[in-house]
Design an enzyme around this catalytic site. Structure first.
Site, mmCIF file in Angstrom:
data_model
loop_
_atom_site.group_PDB
_atom_site.id
_atom_site.type_symbol
_atom_site.label_atom_id
_atom_site.label_comp_id
_atom_site.label_asym_id
_atom_site.label_seq_id
_atom_site.Cartn_x
_atom_site.Cartn_y
_atom_site.Cartn_z
ATOM 1 N N CYS A 1 -62.701 -63.491 31.238
ATOM 2 C CA CYS A 1 -62.026 -64.799 32.981
ATOM 3 C C CYS A 1 -61.106 -65.730 32.986
ATOM 4 C CB CYS A 1 -63.043 -66.278 32.703
ATOM 5 S SG CYS A 1 -64.734 -65.428 32.635
ATOM 6 N N LYS B 1 -62.404 -66.126 21.492
ATOM 7 C CA LYS B 1 -63.127 -67.285 20.618
ATOM 8 C C LYS B 1 -64.404 -67.648 19.458
ATOM 9 C CE LYS B 1 -66.095 -69.826 24.261
ATOM 10 N NZ LYS B 1 -66.123 -69.999 24.790
#
Ligand code: UDX
Length: 436
Positions: A262, A325
């Protein structure tokens, strides 16, 4: 629940939305063009990792409320159609590729029953919704199109969908807003803020939010560069400025920067769209945000060279973390994996460990070596790099792995490890933005 829903595009966003809406009691059909993905979802199993989602999906499929199909005709039985397909970066530039959004709307249009509402959730360049609405009403005049941007974070997808911090809807009339209020009633009843916007503003909210988050991260990484030059400590700086509620302490974690599906593509697509609109100058700063972010990856490699030598050939480097992440198996534009690949290209023998991301990483970079355990990864290494902040890595006992490595040198690319603990165990500990 008298409304029935369809979800078009069953990737990360669509699969999450479908399972969550079903858990609210709706009958939901998920439609996707990929027969393998559809078969897997229909069997209650998830093609990616997201905490808690596979259990929810299996439970909802079993309940009979949730089903998946490749047949677009299935939307004919439903009232509200959420479009959740991807909008990746184009192959030939910064702009978003809208092929999937356009073809999804075109594919469902012939089946829409009277009064249907198509609701876009994908992140799109401003102006897309208005133009899609124009096209849609030509084919299906008794239907409407709204936009309802999604702010879910990987690793928190269920929580962010069922208890979001706000719901934003872009609508062209009251009826569309009423329909969406009805769909989201169980979430609104929790006191969730509701924001009605026009179509372009709703599209802008999403890219503005992601640009702000990217800016926060690059800001603190720029401060890390200055701390390195001036002999300061960015972790102390971040803590100190974060106490000011106008600044806030979230998203001020300095390190190797942002990645994923994103933030990087969204800020680039936003710049490209602003240029088309004649507002290029307004978003010039995002080019710098992108540059600071990519520079963080190079800065960690500079520290590696500083510790080993300018020439990296022949060293064994253990990389802890491959995903962009923790609590995700997503390696799209992952800073960790990019750094691992660059070190490998520079001639080092790189061994990568990740709790969930090894298979996706292997698909992307088959020539890197992967280890199933932290111990296997660090065995005989000249240097250890901590690049994704999985909880597992904070639980490592530095005394224990000291016996396995060749040199006790660790670089913390996420500023998340306990420096004193590692130093006490005899390690040379370095981190981005900290000169000590
Ligand atoms: C992001 C937005 O947060 C979410 O609202 C939107 O819907 C989709 O994009 P996500 O891609 O899941 O979500 O990741 P996010 O948690 O925002 O983290 C993005 C990247 O920034 C990660 O690589 C993370 O490691 C990095 N990051 C985050 C930092 O480097 N420092 C920080 O302080 C915070």
């Amino acid at each position: 629940m008298d409304l029935t829903l369809s979800v078009v595009g069953c990737g990360y966003l669509g699969a999450t939305h479908a399972a969550c809406m079903s858990s609210l009691g709706y009958t939901v059909v998920g439609v996707d063009t990929d027969p393998e993905k559809v078969a897997q979802l229909q069997s209650g199993s998830l093609p990616f990792y997201e905490p808690g989602l596979e259990t929810l999906l299996a439970q909802e499929v079993k309940s009979g409320r949730l089903s998946f199909t490749t047949d677009f005709a299935a939307v004919a039985k439903t009232d509200v159609h959420f479009v959740c397909v991807g909008t990746p970066q184009s192959k030939d530039g910064l702009a978003a590729d809208l092929t999937y959004v356009k073809s999804a709307v075109a594919a469902i249009a012939p089946y829409l029953k009277k009064g249907s509402l198509v609701v876009g959730k994908s992140t799109v360049p401003v102006g897309t919704a208005q133009s899609l609405r124009g096209e849609l009403v030509k084919i299906a005049p008794q239907s409407d199109l709204a936009w309802n941007p999604e702010f879910l974070r990987e690793g928190f997808a269920i929580k962010d969908t069922l208890t979001p911090n706000r719901l934003v809807v872009g609508v062209a009339n009251d009826l569309a807003e009423e329909t969406l209020k009805k769909v989201y009633k169980p979430i609104l009843d929790l006191g969730t803020p509701w924001i009605r916007a026009d179509l372009p503003t709703s599209e802008l909210v999403k890219v503005a939010a992601n640009s702000f988050l990217a800016t926060k991260i690059s800001f603190i990484n720029a401060m890390a560069e200055v701390c390195e030059a001036a002999g300061g400590d960015v972790t102390v700086l971040a803590q100190a400025i974060g106490y000011d509620p106008r600044i806030g302490n979230k998203f001020l974690q300095a390190g190797i920067g942002f990645g994923g599906g994103c933030l990087p593509k969204d800020i680039r697509a936003f710049m490209a769209r602003a240029e088309e609109l004649g507002a290029k100058q307004a978003l010039e700063f995002l080019r710098e945000i992108d540059a600071i972010n990519l520079r963080a990856r190079l800065r960690v490699i500079d520290v590696v060279r500083d510790e080993l030598s300018k020439e990296l050939t022949g060293y064994k480097i253990a990389v802890l973390g491959a995903t962009f992440k923790p609590d995700s198996d997503d390696v799209r534009d992952s800073p960790a994996l990019d750094i691992a690949a660059q070190l490998n290209a520079a001639g080092s023998h790189v061994v990568v460990h990740d709790p969930k991301g090894i298979e996706p990483a292997r698909k992307r970079f088959p020539n890197l070596e992967y280890a199933e355990s932290i111990n296997d990864a660090v065995k005989g290494s000249d240097l250890v790099l901590h690049l994704t902040e999985w909880k597992e890595y904070r639980q490592i006992d530095p005394n224990e792995i000291a016996a396995l490595v060749k040199n006790k040198v660790i670089i913390d690319g996420r500023n998340m490890l306990d420096r004193d603990l590692w130093r006490k165990a005899g390690w040379k500990f370095r981190a981005l933005g900290r000169t000590d």
